[in-house]
Design a protein around this motif. Structure first.
Motif, PDB file in Angstrom:
ATOM      1  N   TYR A  68       1.013  -1.740   0.196  1.00  9.39           N
ATOM      2  CA  TYR A  68       0.241   0.010  -0.154  1.00  9.39           C
ATOM      3  C   TYR A  68       0.969   1.406  -0.105  1.00  9.39           C
ATOM      4  N   PHE A  86      -2.359  -8.716   2.416  1.00 12.22           N
ATOM      5  CA  PHE A  86      -3.812  -8.297   2.919  1.00 12.22           C
ATOM      6  C   PHE A  86      -4.432  -9.925   3.229  1.00 12.22           C
ATOM      7  N   TRP A  91      -7.149  -3.162   8.684  1.00 13.25           N
ATOM      8  CA  TRP A  91      -7.438  -2.211   8.283  1.00 13.25           C
ATOM      9  C   TRP A  91      -9.339  -1.361   8.937  1.00 13.25           C
ATOM     10  N   GLN A 140     -15.179  -1.412   6.835  1.00 19.32           N
ATOM     11  CA  GLN A 140     -15.612  -1.439   5.005  1.00 19.32           C
ATOM     12  C   GLN A 140     -16.775  -0.600   4.813  1.00 19.32           C
ATOM     13  N   ARG A 194     -14.659  -2.956  -8.547  1.00 10.10           N
ATOM     14  CA  ARG A 194     -13.432  -3.198  -8.215  1.00 10.10           C
ATOM     15  C   ARG A 194     -13.318  -4.013  -6.954  1.00 10.10           C
ATOM     16  N   TYR A 199     -11.086  -6.810  -4.072  1.00  9.19           N
ATOM     17  CA  TYR A 199     -10.172  -7.152  -3.631  1.00  9.19           C
ATOM     18  C   TYR A 199      -9.873  -8.770  -3.506  1.00  9.19           C
ATOM     19  N   ALA A 222      -4.918  -2.450  -4.891  1.00  6.03           N
ATOM     20  CA  ALA A 222      -5.207  -0.760  -4.724  1.00  6.03           C
ATOM     21  C   ALA A 222      -3.909   0.358  -5.273  1.00  6.03           C
ATOM     22  N   SER A 263     -14.342  -1.053   0.921  1.00  3.84           N
ATOM     23  CA  SER A 263     -12.959  -1.036   1.169  1.00  3.84           C
ATOM     24  C   SER A 263     -13.160   0.525   2.271  1.00  3.84           C
ATOM     25  N   SER A 264     -12.567   0.661   3.018  1.00  7.17           N
ATOM     26  CA  SER A 264     -12.296   1.865   4.066  1.00  7.17           C
ATOM     27  C   SER A 264     -11.917   2.808   3.436  1.00  7.17           C
ATOM     28  N   THR A 289      -8.399   4.115   1.601  1.00  2.00           N
ATOM     29  CA  THR A 289      -8.092   3.356   0.192  1.00  2.00           C
ATOM     30  C   THR A 289      -8.507   4.411   0.020  1.00  2.00           C
ATOM     31  N   PRO A 317     -11.128  -6.369   7.651  1.00  5.96           N
ATOM     32  CA  PRO A 317     -10.100  -6.678   7.650  1.00  5.96           C
ATOM     33  C   PRO A 317      -8.637  -6.588   7.677  1.00  5.96           C
TER      34      PRO A 317
HETATM   35  N1  PCA Z   1      -7.830  -1.325   2.046  1.00  6.58           N
HETATM   36  C1  PCA Z   1      -7.719  -2.115   1.415  1.00  6.58           C
HETATM   37  C2  PCA Z   1      -7.882  -3.764   1.859  1.00  6.58           C
HETATM   38  C3  PCA Z   1      -9.374  -2.764   2.809  1.00  6.58           C
HETATM   39  C4  PCA Z   1      -9.320  -1.443   2.543  1.00  6.58           C
HETATM   40  O1  PCA Z   1      -9.769  -0.980   3.566  1.00  6.58           O
HETATM   41  C5  PCA Z   1      -8.171  -1.990  -0.281  1.00  6.58           C
HETATM   42  O2  PCA Z   1      -9.031  -1.788  -0.733  1.00  6.58           O
HETATM   43  O3  PCA Z   1      -7.161  -2.767  -0.964  1.00  6.58           O
END
Ligand code: PCA
Length: 327
Positions: free
Chosen positions: A35, A91, A145, A148, A168, A170, A190, A207-208, A211, A232
């Motif tokens: 990341y 991850f 993280w 989500q 998208r 992951y 990401a 996602s969070s 990201t 996650p």
């Molecule tokens: N961000 C990463 C994994 C979980 C998150 O919050 C992503 O979106 O790839």
């Protein structure tokens, strides 16, 4: 040094260490991370490297390579398994297609807060670490993280609004989630997310806030719906053979660095969770709770995904959920 020579020199250093089986000389370790360099996971990777240098008296000298710059996110586990990199971060639930148990932290609505996620990890830890050991990996620390939720380029009230949307994902669980909502999943790291959104390969994701902030997704997207479906985790892993070649003293020093960093990283994640939402809003996004209708649909899908996970991961999965429920 180009990427190939870098990989080769890391491999050579790794072999040297494995042969020496001793910790008598300073060892340079490259640590690929997936990341953004400014993401808290990556910043904590640097904190970890500093602590390791300090606690091992300079014996293990880790250089962090964030953003998938040394190995892409999808390549990091294999690189560490094979010793091309002695250490790396990934991850965890991305491996659930290969080892379903590793999707323990990706089961919707089982542990929707940091506190319950920590309890779930306590219940899962031994079995998950055993599974990773079977894959030739030793876990040093994990870090959650923020919760989500869903990003879209329009208002979404129910699954009527998600039909045909390019999504998208992951990992396999998020792909399933998307399909259940009538969306079309495409797996993207990401690090490549901004490009996928800019080129129209994807127009939504889960996602969070973290990201979304890192990837400046307000350039294409307008809405974030908080769901807190799960937290996650990333984990930092070492090649098992290399780890076993270290002295007990070096292992203890590294584990101390890992324990401290894991705790600091989880605290940082919780501290930043709302700050990320504020940044999304400051950049023009609407950040809201998912509508009760949408949430009810997500919960229905989540219950099905939980059953699917138990079927795929078997008795160990049920034992984790039972131990979690008992605490
Ligand atoms: N961000 C990463 C994994 C979980 C998150 O919050 C992503 O979106 O790839």
């Amino acid at each position: 040094m180009n990427a190939l020579t870098k990989k080769l020199s890391t491999a050579a250093a790794t072999v040297a260490l494995a042969i020496a089986g001793t910790s008598a000389f300073a060892e340079k370790w490259d640590m690929p991370m997936a990341y953004a360099a400014t993401n808290f996971h990556s910043e904590m990777g640097v904190v970890f490297a500093d602590k390791v240098r300090e606690y091992t008296g300079g014996e293990i000298d880790i250089t962090v390579h964030p953003g998938g710059s040394l190995f892409k996110g999808g390549e990091i586990k294999r690189a560490v398994q094979t010793g091309q990199a002695p250490i790396g971060e990934r991850f965890m639930s991305a491996h659930a297609n290969e080892a379903p148990l590793l999707g323990w932290d990706n089961v919707p609505f089982v542990a929707a807060s940091y506190e319950t996620n920590e309890k779930l990890w306590a219940a899962a830890k031994d079995k998950v670490n055993g599974q990773l050991a079977d894959l030739n990996l030793v876990t040093l620390y994990t870090c959650p993280w923020p919760g989500q939720g869903f990003y879209f380029n329009k208002e979404v009230k129910t699954s009527d609004d998600t039909q045909g949307v390019k999504f998208r994902s992951y990992n396999t669980a998020t792909a399933t989630f998307a399909e259940e909502l009538g969306m079309i999943p495409v797996q993207v790291e990401a690090a490549e997310l901004s490009q996928a959104l800019a080129t129209g390969v994807a127009e939504a994701f889960i996602s969070s806030g973290s990201t979304g902030y890192d990837r400046k997704v307000w350039e294409q997207l307008s809405h974030y719906y908080k769901v807190n479906a799960w937290h996650p985790r990333n984990y930092v892993m070492v090649n098992k053979g290399i780890w076993e070649g270290l002295s007990a003293e070096t292992q203890a020093a590294m584990q101390k660095a890992a324990d401290e960093t894991g705790a600091a990283c989880a605290a940082k994640s919780a501290e930043l969770a709302n700050w990320y939402f504020e940044q999304l809003e400051a950049n023009g996004m609407q950040v809201e709770d998912a509508s009760p209708e949408f949430l009810a649909e997500l919960e229905r899908i989540g219950a099905k995904m939980k059953e699917d996970w138990i079927t795929a991961a078997g008795d160990d999965a049920q034992a984790i959920l039972d131990a979690y429920a008992a605490n």
